[in-house]
Design a protein around this motif. Sequence first.
Motif, mmCIF file in Angstrom:
data_model
loop_
_atom_site.group_PDB
_atom_site.id
_atom_site.type_symbol
_atom_site.label_atom_id
_atom_site.label_comp_id
_atom_site.label_asym_id
_atom_site.label_seq_id
_atom_site.Cartn_x
_atom_site.Cartn_y
_atom_site.Cartn_z
ATOM 1 N N TYR A 102 0.847 -1.205 0.000
ATOM 2 C CA TYR A 102 0.000 0.000 0.000
ATOM 3 C C TYR A 102 0.880 1.253 0.000
ATOM 4 C CZ TYR A 102 -2.817 3.704 2.187
ATOM 5 O OH TYR A 102 -3.424 4.904 2.488
ATOM 6 N N ILE B 268 -9.113 1.741 -0.182
ATOM 7 C CA ILE B 268 -8.579 1.551 -1.535
ATOM 8 C C ILE B 268 -9.717 1.446 -2.553
ATOM 9 C CG2 ILE B 268 -7.290 -0.026 -3.027
ATOM 10 C CD1 ILE B 268 -5.620 -0.769 -0.525
ATOM 11 N N ASN C 55 -11.387 4.832 -3.359
ATOM 12 C CA ASN C 55 -10.599 5.966 -3.848
ATOM 13 C C ASN C 55 -9.593 5.635 -4.945
ATOM 14 O OD1 ASN C 55 -11.454 8.109 -1.775
ATOM 15 N ND2 ASN C 55 -10.837 6.397 -0.474
ATOM 16 N N TYR C 56 -9.543 4.372 -5.350
ATOM 17 C CA TYR C 56 -8.589 3.970 -6.382
ATOM 18 C C TYR C 56 -9.356 3.619 -7.648
ATOM 19 C CZ TYR C 56 -4.829 1.289 -8.642
ATOM 20 O OH TYR C 56 -3.894 0.815 -9.520
ATOM 21 N N SER D 252 -7.356 9.786 -10.063
ATOM 22 C CA SER D 252 -7.232 9.499 -8.626
ATOM 23 C C SER D 252 -5.929 8.797 -8.256
ATOM 24 C CB SER D 252 -8.399 8.622 -8.157
ATOM 25 O OG SER D 252 -8.286 7.327 -8.704
ATOM 26 N N GLU D 253 -5.251 8.195 -9.220
ATOM 27 C CA GLU D 253 -4.093 7.382 -8.872
ATOM 28 C C GLU D 253 -2.997 8.206 -8.202
ATOM 29 O OE1 GLU D 253 -0.923 4.319 -10.957
ATOM 30 O OE2 GLU D 253 -2.842 4.712 -11.928
ATOM 31 N N MET E 252 -4.072 9.058 -4.658
ATOM 32 C CA MET E 252 -4.052 7.882 -3.793
ATOM 33 C C MET E 252 -2.627 7.511 -3.403
ATOM 34 S SD MET E 252 -6.180 5.910 -2.293
ATOM 35 C CE MET E 252 -5.930 4.487 -1.242
ATOM 36 N N HIS F 195 -11.783 15.680 -4.550
ATOM 37 C CA HIS F 195 -11.455 14.246 -4.512
ATOM 38 C C HIS F 195 -12.163 13.562 -3.337
ATOM 39 C CE1 HIS F 195 -9.152 10.530 -4.699
ATOM 40 N NE2 HIS F 195 -8.713 10.931 -5.879
ATOM 41 N N LEU G 195 -11.046 11.486 -1.412
ATOM 42 C CA LEU G 195 -10.148 11.269 -0.270
ATOM 43 C C LEU G 195 -10.184 12.401 0.748
ATOM 44 C CD1 LEU G 195 -6.877 9.890 -1.929
ATOM 45 C CD2 LEU G 195 -8.089 8.828 -0.013
#
Length: 626
Positions: A447, A481, A484-485, A490-491, A494, A526, A528
């Motif tokens: 992670y 994950i 938000n992935y 978004s990558e 993240m 976002h 997140l």
Amino acid sequence: MVHYRFILFNVFIFISFFGYNQQIDTDIKLANSYFQDGDFEKSVMYFEKLEQESSLLPKIYHYYRSALMELGRYKNVEKLCKSYLKYSPERLSIYVDLGELYKYLENDKKSESYFDKPIDLVNESSSYEVISEVGISYERHNDLSRALTLYQKANNLNKENPFVFHTKMANVLSKQGQYQQMINLYLELLKVNESYLLTVQSGLSNHIDFETQLSEKELIRKTLLKNIQANSKNVVYVKLLIWYYLLNQDFNGALQQVIALDRKLNKDGLEVLNLGKTALNNQSFEIALDCFDYVINNSKSDEKKYTGETLKLKTLKQKLIFNQIYNPQELLALKSSYLKTLYKLDQNATVIRNVTDRKYEVLLDLAELEAYYLNDTDEAKNYLQKTLNLNGISQLKKGKVNMLLADLFVLENKIWEASLLYLKVEKQFKEDPLGHQAKFNNAKVYYYAGEFDWCQAQLDVLKASTSKLIANDALALSVLITDNYNMDTSEVAMKLFATGDMYVAQKKYSEALQIYDSIYDQFKNHSLNDDILFRKSQVFKILQMQDKAIDVLKQLEEEFPGSIILDKALFNIAKLYEDDLTDFESAKKYYRKILFDHPSSLYVIDARKRFRKLSGKTNQNINKSS
């Protein structure tokens, strides 16, 4: 031929009897089924048929009587009760049922007469079951006064055990709100036999909520102190008072009582040592230190003294970690104490029991101190190597050392070296919680590295872990994950977020905050962002910046009213106000928000308990504006 006919006749009788019993069982099941479905007419139709056999009355009585009452067939109810009494005159609870019937029919004189009959008829031969059944009937009709009278008479008649109904009497007194009498009744049991101690503890804690019923709880303490003064040689009341203090997490109150008990029982510090361990487990560090100092200074046993010294070191370390407030001088002084203890253990290795295990614990604690607080991972690794070289330590303990060594690699940003070591521990202890923890830690390494697909695959396995804590942690990271992935743009966000989490694990808090802020500024909308605010609050709490922690959680509440972690944020605000800032009114405000705005939250039960404790309420309803 005669013999053959005789056999046939007996077979016929057996088959007939078996068939008859089968029919009865079927009729009872049908009657009960119709009753449970609310079809009382059909239920009674079957019960009337069964009623003809008196021996079946115990099986059908309760449902049959209730069905007749529902249909208003009161004469039939009266007839049924009297039939059952004729068949089984010892079932004194039937008189209570008749009393209820006549009360319903407004025949008060007859009702009172039947309600009184069981008390009049109880005698030395009445069984515990019969008396209990009558008492339960009284309690079901809220006739607590008669229930109390019944139990008292039964106690007086029982020459072998005149306290047999004390717990039932205490239950009735609790329902009546007569808490002082209830407490006295429980303590009477201890005069008979100290083995009732667990019964008394269970009874008192079941009938009085120690978190909300503050005045009733105080009655226990005062009553116990009176009994201790009146029975100075009887230690059972001291034991009960210690239990009371521990249940309230009042370790300061418990300490003096434990010292007194330890002396009376000639335990040479053992009781005080145990209290210290309990205080340590509950983060009551000052009391724990007082306990261990007492043992070090007063015990005649070298073994207990060494135990006290080891635990004192552990307490000092835990205190620093918990409070997150320390200076280099304190840390170096603690390190010096660890080294002195190791020297003592080496010098006295032949007279100390389990010396290897003690050295193992001290070396492990010293390695953590060096790595996480003195920032010397090389010295920490040196101590871990010494731990691995100890003679006779188990494979499991070696596995724990390797886990800490892998953690140090994470601290040094050598995450792939850490991954290899976690993998080694995982394979060695595949079916052990240590192996599950290693697998989870390894998943976190991926992670941190931004390898989210591989991490997710490991988390899917861990979500079924036998360890609830690891399963919950795995689920939380998996949800993070998943949510938000693989979103548009978004990558990058993240991966930055994972780096921020890695900085927190490495105790690089300022770097972590910078990363979180950069994501928040760059990716305005976002998914997140609510998690970022929550992470920042956790970092601020670690840094003892409670006001800032509250501010960012309030920002989360304002900007993300639909967040799935909003209830968690509100609960954390309330706890910060309650535990850190002692602003109880503000804490109550946020606990109330959880109760009324998030009624399905997992935090509702804890929030209600904490609100009631702060409000001094017992089990009253909590109003939205209260």
